[in-house]
Write a protein that holds these residues in place. Sequence first.
Motif, PDB file in Angstrom:
ATOM      1  N   ARG A  21       0.459  -1.281  -0.128  1.00  0.00           N
ATOM      2  CA  ARG A  21       0.264  -0.371   0.120  1.00  0.00           C
ATOM      3  C   ARG A  21       0.824   1.108  -0.020  1.00  0.00           C
ATOM      4  O   ARG A  21       1.265   2.233  -1.093  1.00  0.00           O
ATOM      5  CB  ARG A  21      -0.871  -0.072   1.335  1.00  0.00           C
ATOM      6  CG  ARG A  21      -1.978   1.148   1.039  1.00  0.00           C
ATOM      7  CD  ARG A  21      -3.041   0.812   2.312  1.00  0.00           C
ATOM      8  NE  ARG A  21      -3.959  -0.265   2.836  1.00  0.00           N
ATOM      9  CZ  ARG A  21      -3.492  -1.356   3.226  1.00  0.00           C
ATOM     10  NH1 ARG A  21      -2.578  -1.040   4.123  1.00  0.00           N
ATOM     11  NH2 ARG A  21      -4.511  -2.276   3.307  1.00  0.00           N
ATOM     12  N   ARG A  22       1.712   0.876   0.592  1.00  0.00           N
ATOM     13  CA  ARG A  22       2.504   2.257   1.088  1.00  0.00           C
ATOM     14  C   ARG A  22       3.499   2.661  -0.312  1.00  0.00           C
ATOM     15  O   ARG A  22       4.008   3.659  -1.447  1.00  0.00           O
ATOM     16  CB  ARG A  22       3.526   2.614   1.794  1.00  0.00           C
ATOM     17  CG  ARG A  22       5.059   3.572   1.634  1.00  0.00           C
ATOM     18  CD  ARG A  22       4.318   4.864   2.434  1.00  0.00           C
ATOM     19  NE  ARG A  22       5.049   6.098   2.697  1.00  0.00           N
ATOM     20  CZ  ARG A  22       4.559   7.250   2.297  1.00  0.00           C
ATOM     21  NH1 ARG A  22       3.671   7.126   2.209  1.00  0.00           N
ATOM     22  NH2 ARG A  22       5.530   7.874   2.995  1.00  0.00           N
ATOM     23  N   VAL A  23       4.247   1.727  -1.029  1.00  0.00           N
ATOM     24  CA  VAL A  23       4.724   1.425  -1.903  1.00  0.00           C
ATOM     25  C   VAL A  23       4.286   2.641  -3.204  1.00  0.00           C
ATOM     26  O   VAL A  23       4.124   3.126  -4.116  1.00  0.00           O
ATOM     27  CB  VAL A  23       5.067  -0.012  -2.995  1.00  0.00           C
ATOM     28  CG1 VAL A  23       5.594   0.468  -4.452  1.00  0.00           C
ATOM     29  CG2 VAL A  23       6.047  -0.203  -2.080  1.00  0.00           C
ATOM     30  N   ALA A  24       2.289   1.828  -3.805  1.00  0.00           N
ATOM     31  CA  ALA A  24       1.247   2.009  -4.101  1.00  0.00           C
ATOM     32  C   ALA A  24       1.027   4.055  -4.129  1.00  0.00           C
ATOM     33  O   ALA A  24       1.614   4.938  -5.019  1.00  0.00           O
ATOM     34  CB  ALA A  24       0.110   1.657  -4.292  1.00  0.00           C
ATOM     35  N   GLU A  25       1.638   3.985  -2.447  1.00  0.00           N
ATOM     36  CA  GLU A  25       1.195   5.623  -2.524  1.00  0.00           C
ATOM     37  C   GLU A  25       2.157   6.430  -3.030  1.00  0.00           C
ATOM     38  O   GLU A  25       1.972   7.806  -3.550  1.00  0.00           O
ATOM     39  CB  GLU A  25       1.080   6.017  -0.614  1.00  0.00           C
ATOM     40  CG  GLU A  25      -0.139   5.047  -0.976  1.00  0.00           C
ATOM     41  CD  GLU A  25       0.267   5.362   1.225  1.00  0.00           C
ATOM     42  OE1 GLU A  25       0.741   5.688   1.301  1.00  0.00           O
ATOM     43  OE2 GLU A  25      -1.390   5.151   1.959  1.00  0.00           O
ATOM     44  N   LEU A  26       3.486   5.736  -2.920  1.00  0.00           N
ATOM     45  CA  LEU A  26       4.464   6.726  -3.135  1.00  0.00           C
ATOM     46  C   LEU A  26       5.362   7.095  -4.692  1.00  0.00           C
ATOM     47  O   LEU A  26       5.588   7.386  -4.963  1.00  0.00           O
ATOM     48  CB  LEU A  26       6.227   6.210  -2.386  1.00  0.00           C
ATOM     49  CG  LEU A  26       6.145   5.795  -1.212  1.00  0.00           C
ATOM     50  CD1 LEU A  26       6.885   4.381  -0.593  1.00  0.00           C
ATOM     51  CD2 LEU A  26       6.646   7.245  -0.349  1.00  0.00           C
ATOM     52  N   LEU A  27       4.324   5.965  -5.780  1.00  0.00           N
ATOM     53  CA  LEU A  27       4.377   6.042  -6.525  1.00  0.00           C
ATOM     54  C   LEU A  27       3.543   6.842  -7.604  1.00  0.00           C
ATOM     55  O   LEU A  27       3.272   6.566  -8.902  1.00  0.00           O
ATOM     56  CB  LEU A  27       4.579   4.394  -7.969  1.00  0.00           C
ATOM     57  CG  LEU A  27       5.777   3.319  -7.337  1.00  0.00           C
ATOM     58  CD1 LEU A  27       5.275   1.626  -7.922  1.00  0.00           C
ATOM     59  CD2 LEU A  27       6.709   4.019  -7.704  1.00  0.00           C
TER      60      LEU A  27
END
Length: 208
Positions: A21-27
């Motif tokens: 979920r955090r990776v998706a937010e960052l990307l």
Amino acid sequence: MSKQIVTISREFGSGGRSVGRRVAELLDVPYYDKELVKQVAVETGFDEKFIEQEGEYASPWQSLLSYAFAGGGSGPRQHMNGLSTADFLWVIQCRVILELADKGPCVIVGRCADYILRERADVLNVFIHAPIPHRADRVVRLYGESDLAPEKRLEEKDKRRRAYYKHYADREWGMSQNYHLSLDASLVGIERCAQMILDVARDPGQGQ
């Protein structure tokens, strides 16, 4: 070539979903986990809770017994063409994941997405793991106590994931050689795991 799609495989309780979920937010890209389940439910007619369990944990040898708990009546079986429930869900799951990847950059959690998308060059496959004590503590904090000891819950979940992955991908679940990155979330932490994945996805090495 940057990696436009990130797949996150994870041990139960390791924090893989949080990392994804955090990776998706960052990307700033779509994150597919529960959303994937909903799409498979739409296409199969099965209940979402049933799919959430059977689409990743199902024993590949179970069919009619598991279907009895699907809550789908006679509708879904009309389109299964003689396949077991597990195989039918696998076929639909593959199609949905391929379609989601074709739509553009995204993060996909679980469901053998790394294997399903193996022919694409723009995919970064990550495995998130952690020691049993760390995962046991996290499971209790997030999901509460149950009749089973947390260590037993971890063992059963991981055992079923391992069998499912072996059956459909013919690979060893969790083996580092099957992923581009394998990260211990207890040591690295959720945020740093996400940052490391982000760095590699944006600027992967060239084998040097």
